[in-house]
Design an enzyme around this catalytic site. Structure first.
Site, PDB file in Angstrom:
ATOM      1  N   GLU A 101     -10.096  20.337  92.924  1.00 47.04           N
ATOM      2  CA  GLU A 101     -10.251  20.515  94.333  1.00 47.04           C
ATOM      3  C   GLU A 101      -9.159  21.437  95.015  1.00 47.04           C
ATOM      4  O   GLU A 101      -8.264  20.992  95.422  1.00 47.04           O
ATOM      5  CB  GLU A 101     -10.065  18.956  94.897  1.00 47.04           C
ATOM      6  CG  GLU A 101     -11.563  18.329  94.805  1.00 47.04           C
ATOM      7  CD  GLU A 101     -11.612  17.548  93.467  1.00 47.04           C
ATOM      8  OE1 GLU A 101     -12.633  16.884  93.064  1.00 47.04           O
ATOM      9  OE2 GLU A 101     -10.632  17.747  92.757  1.00 47.04           O
ATOM     10  N   SER A 102      -9.559  22.706  95.123  1.00 42.18           N
ATOM     11  CA  SER A 102      -8.796  23.774  95.677  1.00 42.18           C
ATOM     12  C   SER A 102      -7.443  24.384  94.754  1.00 42.18           C
ATOM     13  O   SER A 102      -7.780  24.551  93.836  1.00 42.18           O
ATOM     14  CB  SER A 102      -8.196  23.336  97.022  1.00 42.18           C
ATOM     15  OG  SER A 102      -9.503  22.956  97.992  1.00 42.18           O
ATOM     16  N   CYS A 116      -9.194  19.520  98.851  1.00 45.67           N
ATOM     17  CA  CYS A 116     -10.271  19.310  99.586  1.00 45.67           C
ATOM     18  C   CYS A 116     -10.835  18.117  99.117  1.00 45.67           C
ATOM     19  O   CYS A 116     -10.406  17.137  98.306  1.00 45.67           O
ATOM     20  CB  CYS A 116     -11.251  20.309  99.583  1.00 45.67           C
ATOM     21  SG  CYS A 116     -11.806  20.761  98.007  1.00 45.67           S
ATOM     22  N   SER A 263     -13.616  28.875  93.911  1.00 49.01           N
ATOM     23  CA  SER A 263     -12.232  28.876  94.320  1.00 49.01           C
ATOM     24  C   SER A 263     -11.741  30.122  93.467  1.00 49.01           C
ATOM     25  O   SER A 263     -11.836  30.277  92.394  1.00 49.01           O
ATOM     26  CB  SER A 263     -11.710  27.493  93.900  1.00 49.01           C
ATOM     27  OG  SER A 263     -11.964  26.149  94.543  1.00 49.01           O
ATOM     28  N   HIS A 284     -11.405  29.283  99.343  1.00 49.34           N
ATOM     29  CA  HIS A 284     -12.551  28.236  98.511  1.00 49.34           C
ATOM     30  C   HIS A 284     -13.760  28.061  99.422  1.00 49.34           C
ATOM     31  O   HIS A 284     -13.736  28.112 100.619  1.00 49.34           O
ATOM     32  CB  HIS A 284     -11.484  26.897  98.719  1.00 49.34           C
ATOM     33  CG  HIS A 284     -10.309  27.018  98.223  1.00 49.34           C
ATOM     34  ND1 HIS A 284     -10.111  27.033  96.685  1.00 49.34           N
ATOM     35  CD2 HIS A 284      -9.001  27.316  98.498  1.00 49.34           C
ATOM     36  CE1 HIS A 284      -9.083  26.949  96.306  1.00 49.34           C
ATOM     37  NE2 HIS A 284      -8.202  26.994  97.221  1.00 49.34           N
TER      38      HIS A 284
END
Length: 374
Positions: A101-102, A116, A263, A284
């Site tokens: 996540e990011s 995120c 990403s 992203h």
């Protein structure tokens, strides 16, 4: 212990943004029963951005370095946040990690965690300070910034990220009384920020700057590129979309998720060109049409960011976007605040809000733009 340089000024408990965000959350909750099927497929692309600067109270930081923290310890810390490392790259100034996540960036004394989804980055603060004390050699938090755009579905977030007041309480638990801000329209798009507020500390002489472009309602055709069924690799998606043209002279580390999502981190190819704090760029992409979102962030110094903004907008074609520019008073980017104030539009995107804040040793400009033509 890691100590924080803070005064005793208190943040008022009735920060106005909390009331609005709670109202937004209640409205969203009232729709949950009707919309439970959609929630199962929803992904929150909006990131939570935590940036912490460390130093030594007695001076003498030459031997101190956050990059001395073992990777295995970083992996364990990220498990607290509910994310993991996907890939990484580095140069002599900064280690850059693409996460599930990011992203995360670690340089000599600056730590950046951008996540995120329903991640909980504030949950790792205690573990981070322990690791810094044990491995990095710093004993003081010099500065902290925490920021995010308002969530599309705040009711799906885990504590303490359900509303900004909860996040501020956690930050003040570790760093004392700081200053919390909400920029933008409280009942529409807005941007939250928390920072330290210590007027006793020495002003930094280091130039620093950050530009963020947070885009929503993206062009569906462009977003299709970031689905696995349309692009077989991250490189293919990068080249078809034109992202490769946005980040020249960068060492690229990117990942195309399955079934969709993208990403990318970039660090300078030529380390000697870095101004010393670790220049980076990160993008992203959440491409699903119902909740599409793209973020662009970089700390590359520039006297003008107009061309960068224009190129990013032409690449992704958003319906609306938030633009923030932060720069210390010693940064070459300091004049960009005045430039942005004079920029009432970017082609078909018209500015409908602009707000500025001046801190002890830096300035921040927030602006919101929306496209006027379909």
């Amino acid at each position: 212990e890691i100590k924080c340089k803070l005064n005793n000024e208190l943040l008022e408990d009735d920060h106005p943004s909390n009331t609005i965000e709670q109202s937004q959350q209640q409205t969203s909750n009232s729709k949950t029963n009707q919309d439970s099927g959609k929630a199962a497929n929803f992904f929150e692309g909006v990131e939570k951005l935590l940036e912490v600067w460390f130093t030594c109270a007695g001076g003498g930081t030459d031997a101190s370095d956050l990059r001395n923290i073992p990777r295995s310890s970083l992996v364990s810390m990220l498990s607290i946040v509910n994310c993991s490392i996907v890939s990484s790259t580095h140069n002599c100034q900064v280690d850059a990690y693409v996460l599930s996540e990011s992203s995360m960036f670690v340089s000599k004394r600056r730590f950046i965690l951008k996540t995120c989804g329903t991640t909980t980055p504030l949950d790792c603060i205690e573990e981070l300070t322990k690791l810094v004390k044990e491995y990095a050699g710093f004993n003081t938090v010099e500065e902290i910034f925490y920021s995010r755009k308002n969530f599309q579905r705040p009711e799906l977030q885990k504590h303490p990220h359900g509303n900004f007041e909860q996040e501020v309480k956690i930050l003040e638990k570790y760093f004392g009384a700081g200053a919390a801000y909400c920029m933008g329209s409280l009942n529409k798009d807005c941007w939250y920020m928390y920072t330290m507020k210590d007027f006793s500390r020495k002003m930094t002489s280091e130039p620093d700057q950050t530009i963020e472009i947070l885009m929503s309602e993206l062009d569906p055709e462009i977003m299709q590129i970031f689905h696995r069924e349309n692009s077989s690799t991250a490189q293919e998606a990068r080249e078809r979309s034109g992202i490769d043209q946005l980040v020249p002279n960068m060492k690229i580390d990117d990942y195309l998720f399955s079934p969709c999502g993208y990403s990318m981190n970039g660090v300078l190819l030529n380390d000697c060109d870095d101004y010393g704090l670790g220049e980076y760029v990160t993008i992203h992409i959440t491409p699903e049409q119902q909740f599409s979102y793209v973020s662009f962030e970089s700390n590359i110094p520039a006297t003008s960011y107009l061309n960068i903004v224009t190129n990013v907008l032409n690449t992704f074609n958003p319906g609306k976007f938030i633009l923030t520019i932060f720069a210390t008073k010693t940064s070459v980017a300091a004049p960009s605040h005045k430039e942005l104030k004079m920029s009432t539009s970017f082609a078909d995107w018209v500015r409908n809000d602009i707000q500025c804040a001046s801190f002890q040793d830096c300035d921040l400009t927030y602006a919101h733009f929306a496209r006027t033509t379909p």
